[in-house]
Write a protein that holds these residues in place. Structure first.
Motif, PDB file in Angstrom:
ATOM      1  N   LEU A 131       0.829  -1.204   0.000  1.00  0.00           N
ATOM      2  CA  LEU A 131       0.000   0.000   0.000  1.00  0.00           C
ATOM      3  C   LEU A 131       0.868   1.261   0.000  1.00  0.00           C
ATOM      4  CD1 LEU A 131      -2.838   1.240   0.084  1.00  0.00           C
ATOM      5  CD2 LEU A 131      -2.736   1.078   2.583  1.00  0.00           C
ATOM      6  N   ILE A 132       1.939   1.245   0.756  1.00  0.00           N
ATOM      7  CA  ILE A 132       2.872   2.381   0.756  1.00  0.00           C
ATOM      8  C   ILE A 132       3.429   2.583  -0.646  1.00  0.00           C
ATOM      9  CG2 ILE A 132       5.146   3.158   1.570  1.00  0.00           C
ATOM     10  CD1 ILE A 132       4.449   1.823   4.281  1.00  0.00           C
ATOM     11  N   TYR A 133       3.820   1.493  -1.287  1.00  0.00           N
ATOM     12  CA  TYR A 133       4.336   1.566  -2.652  1.00  0.00           C
ATOM     13  C   TYR A 133       3.293   2.169  -3.594  1.00  0.00           C
ATOM     14  CZ  TYR A 133       5.722  -0.011  -7.303  1.00  0.00           C
ATOM     15  OH  TYR A 133       6.033  -0.065  -8.633  1.00  0.00           O
ATOM     16  N   LEU A 134       2.063   1.682  -3.493  1.00  0.00           N
ATOM     17  CA  LEU A 134       0.997   2.203  -4.361  1.00  0.00           C
ATOM     18  C   LEU A 134       0.761   3.687  -4.109  1.00  0.00           C
ATOM     19  CD1 LEU A 134      -1.597  -0.729  -4.218  1.00  0.00           C
ATOM     20  CD2 LEU A 134      -0.027  -0.155  -6.100  1.00  0.00           C
ATOM     21  N   ASN A 135       0.729   4.091  -2.842  1.00  0.00           N
ATOM     22  CA  ASN A 135       0.519   5.507  -2.514  1.00  0.00           C
ATOM     23  C   ASN A 135       1.650   6.375  -3.058  1.00  0.00           C
ATOM     24  OD1 ASN A 135      -1.940   5.069  -1.238  1.00  0.00           O
ATOM     25  ND2 ASN A 135      -1.014   4.867   0.776  1.00  0.00           N
ATOM     26  N   LYS A 136       2.896   5.901  -2.963  1.00  0.00           N
ATOM     27  CA  LYS A 136       4.031   6.665  -3.494  1.00  0.00           C
ATOM     28  C   LYS A 136       3.942   6.829  -5.007  1.00  0.00           C
ATOM     29  CE  LYS A 136       7.497   5.722   0.010  1.00  0.00           C
ATOM     30  NZ  LYS A 136       8.748   5.017   0.326  1.00  0.00           N
ATOM     31  N   ASN A 137       3.257   5.896  -5.646  1.00  0.00           N
ATOM     32  CA  ASN A 137       3.085   5.956  -7.097  1.00  0.00           C
ATOM     33  C   ASN A 137       1.729   6.544  -7.491  1.00  0.00           C
ATOM     34  OD1 ASN A 137       5.509   4.605  -8.527  1.00  0.00           O
ATOM     35  ND2 ASN A 137       5.121   3.335  -6.724  1.00  0.00           N
ATOM     36  N   SER A 138       1.090   7.206  -6.521  1.00  0.00           N
ATOM     37  CA  SER A 138      -0.180   7.921  -6.747  1.00  0.00           C
ATOM     38  C   SER A 138      -1.288   7.025  -7.281  1.00  0.00           C
ATOM     39  CB  SER A 138       0.037   9.104  -7.694  1.00  0.00           C
ATOM     40  OG  SER A 138       1.003   9.978  -7.179  1.00  0.00           O
ATOM     41  N   ILE A 139      -1.302   5.791  -6.830  1.00  0.00           N
ATOM     42  CA  ILE A 139      -2.365   4.861  -7.215  1.00  0.00           C
ATOM     43  C   ILE A 139      -3.338   4.794  -6.055  1.00  0.00           C
ATOM     44  CG2 ILE A 139      -2.902   2.491  -7.868  1.00  0.00           C
ATOM     45  CD1 ILE A 139       0.003   2.382  -8.983  1.00  0.00           C
ATOM     46  N   LYS A 140      -4.532   5.306  -6.275  1.00  0.00           N
ATOM     47  CA  LYS A 140      -5.518   5.425  -5.193  1.00  0.00           C
ATOM     48  C   LYS A 140      -6.698   4.464  -5.334  1.00  0.00           C
ATOM     49  CE  LYS A 140      -3.210   8.870  -3.507  1.00  0.00           C
ATOM     50  NZ  LYS A 140      -2.281   8.588  -2.459  1.00  0.00           N
ATOM     51  N   THR A 156      -8.589  -0.197  -9.578  1.00  0.00           N
ATOM     52  CA  THR A 156      -8.670  -0.303 -11.042  1.00  0.00           C
ATOM     53  C   THR A 156      -7.479   0.367 -11.730  1.00  0.00           C
ATOM     54  OG1 THR A 156     -10.052   1.681 -11.128  1.00  0.00           O
ATOM     55  CG2 THR A 156     -11.195  -0.449 -11.049  1.00  0.00           C
ATOM     56  N   GLU A 157      -6.734   1.187 -10.989  1.00  0.00           N
ATOM     57  CA  GLU A 157      -5.554   1.845 -11.554  1.00  0.00           C
ATOM     58  C   GLU A 157      -4.312   0.946 -11.512  1.00  0.00           C
ATOM     59  OE1 GLU A 157      -4.949   5.504  -9.432  1.00  0.00           O
ATOM     60  OE2 GLU A 157      -7.005   6.162  -9.767  1.00  0.00           O
ATOM     61  N   VAL A 158      -4.383  -0.141 -10.767  1.00  0.00           N
ATOM     62  CA  VAL A 158      -3.236  -1.039 -10.641  1.00  0.00           C
ATOM     63  C   VAL A 158      -3.095  -1.855 -11.926  1.00  0.00           C
ATOM     64  CG1 VAL A 158      -2.216  -2.954  -9.353  1.00  0.00           C
ATOM     65  CG2 VAL A 158      -3.528  -1.197  -8.152  1.00  0.00           C
ATOM     66  N   LYS A 159      -1.905  -1.777 -12.517  1.00  0.00           N
ATOM     67  CA  LYS A 159      -1.600  -2.512 -13.750  1.00  0.00           C
ATOM     68  C   LYS A 159      -0.536  -3.567 -13.442  1.00  0.00           C
ATOM     69  CE  LYS A 159      -4.154   0.384 -16.012  1.00  0.00           C
ATOM     70  NZ  LYS A 159      -5.545   0.141 -15.838  1.00  0.00           N
ATOM     71  N   ASN A 160      -0.377  -4.494 -14.369  1.00  0.00           N
ATOM     72  CA  ASN A 160       0.637  -5.538 -14.206  1.00  0.00           C
ATOM     73  C   ASN A 160       2.014  -4.935 -13.986  1.00  0.00           C
ATOM     74  OD1 ASN A 160      -1.272  -7.530 -14.496  1.00  0.00           O
ATOM     75  ND2 ASN A 160      -0.795  -7.966 -16.640  1.00  0.00           N
ATOM     76  N   ALA A 161       2.321  -3.852 -14.660  1.00  0.00           N
ATOM     77  CA  ALA A 161       3.630  -3.207 -14.535  1.00  0.00           C
ATOM     78  C   ALA A 161       3.878  -2.738 -13.100  1.00  0.00           C
ATOM     79  CB  ALA A 161       3.735  -2.032 -15.499  1.00  0.00           C
ATOM     80  N   HIS A 162       2.816  -2.256 -12.408  1.00  0.00           N
ATOM     81  CA  HIS A 162       2.971  -1.823 -11.023  1.00  0.00           C
ATOM     82  C   HIS A 162       3.370  -2.997 -10.127  1.00  0.00           C
ATOM     83  CE1 HIS A 162       0.043   1.377 -12.423  1.00  0.00           C
ATOM     84  NE2 HIS A 162       1.131   2.051 -12.099  1.00  0.00           N
ATOM     85  N   ILE A 163       2.709  -4.113 -10.354  1.00  0.00           N
ATOM     86  CA  ILE A 163       2.986  -5.300  -9.546  1.00  0.00           C
ATOM     87  C   ILE A 163       4.413  -5.787  -9.811  1.00  0.00           C
ATOM     88  CG2 ILE A 163       2.327  -7.712  -9.126  1.00  0.00           C
ATOM     89  CD1 ILE A 163      -0.573  -6.818  -9.915  1.00  0.00           C
ATOM     90  N   LEU A 164       4.791  -5.853 -11.089  1.00  0.00           N
ATOM     91  CA  LEU A 164       6.147  -6.307 -11.431  1.00  0.00           C
ATOM     92  C   LEU A 164       7.215  -5.364 -10.893  1.00  0.00           C
ATOM     93  CD1 LEU A 164       5.517  -7.528 -15.089  1.00  0.00           C
ATOM     94  CD2 LEU A 164       5.888  -8.936 -13.055  1.00  0.00           C
ATOM     95  N   TYR A 221       6.934  -3.476  -8.263  1.00  0.00           N
ATOM     96  CA  TYR A 221       6.975  -3.652  -6.810  1.00  0.00           C
ATOM     97  C   TYR A 221       7.794  -4.887  -6.448  1.00  0.00           C
ATOM     98  CZ  TYR A 221       5.670  -4.551  -2.011  1.00  0.00           C
ATOM     99  OH  TYR A 221       5.727  -4.799  -0.671  1.00  0.00           O
ATOM    100  N   ILE A 222       7.580  -5.971  -7.173  1.00  0.00           N
ATOM    101  CA  ILE A 222       8.319  -7.206  -6.904  1.00  0.00           C
ATOM    102  C   ILE A 222       9.820  -6.978  -7.092  1.00  0.00           C
ATOM    103  CG2 ILE A 222       8.736  -9.560  -7.749  1.00  0.00           C
ATOM    104  CD1 ILE A 222       5.675  -9.700  -8.290  1.00  0.00           C
ATOM    105  N   LYS A 223      10.198  -6.183  -8.081  1.00  0.00           N
ATOM    106  CA  LYS A 223      11.612  -5.878  -8.309  1.00  0.00           C
ATOM    107  C   LYS A 223      12.211  -5.119  -7.134  1.00  0.00           C
ATOM    108  CE  LYS A 223      11.424  -5.594 -13.325  1.00  0.00           C
ATOM    109  NZ  LYS A 223      11.502  -4.678 -14.488  1.00  0.00           N
TER     110      LYS A 223
END
Length: 173
Positions: free
Chosen positions: A141-150, A153-161, A163-165
């Motif tokens: 959630l911290i990662y998503l907030n830092k990337n302005s994803i609120k 539905t805004e979460v894309k595969n690239a965000h997940i990948l 984050y894993i990196k």
């Protein structure tokens, strides 16, 4: 607060009770900590030191690991360092500050995460497992907030990948 004149064994016993009752640590974790505390005691005896203090702990660690960086130590060696820190902190303050960060879930995604944790708690998972889920989701959630994803539905595969990196693979397991 623990007085300096109390025997080292009493300090060990009080720390073990604190870990058991306040932090709910397993008996195996406590046994390992006590084993490490007794290694410090053995060091004190070999150096003719009667009273423990933080400088004794620092000298013990310096003898054991030299001036190596913390990040170069093995998991067990880092545990030894943490146990020595616990000795000094408990002796000085009579308590140990928890290392875990406070977890809170805010926003729309946080609400979904909170609902997920509630669902998982109905599956009769252990507190430890639920806590691991909370910690992991909180970091995401911290990662998503830092990337302005609120919104989810805004979460894309690239965000997940991405984050894993970013994950520290040395902490897995």
């Amino acid at each position: 607060m623990i007085k300096n004149e109390e025997p080292f064994e009493a300090l060990i016993s009080q720390i073990a009770d604190f870990l058991r009752n306040k932090f709910k640590r397993s008996e195996n974790t406590i046994k390992l900590a006590v084993f490490i505390f007794r290694r410090v005691k053995k060091y004190m005896h070999s150096q003719n030191i009667d009273q423990y203090n933080r400088s004794v702990g620092s000298d013990f660690l310096l003898l054991k690991f030299g001036d190596r960086e913390f990040c170069t130590l093995s998991k067990l060696q880092r545990h030894v360092v943490r146990c020595v820190e616990i000795l000094g902190e408990f002796q000085e303050n009579g308590y140990i500050r928890p290392r875990k960060r406070q977890v809170f879930f805010d926003g729309k995604i946080g609400q979904l995460m909170s609902e997920y944790i509630s669902y998982k708690s109905t599956l009769r998972l252990t507190e430890h497992t639920l806590d691991c889920h909370k910690q992991s989701l909180h970091l995401y959630l911290i990662y998503l907030n830092k990337n302005s994803i609120k919104c989810i539905t805004e979460v894309k595969n690239a965000h997940i990948l991405n984050y894993i990196k970013c994950l520290d693979v040395s902490r897995v397991g």
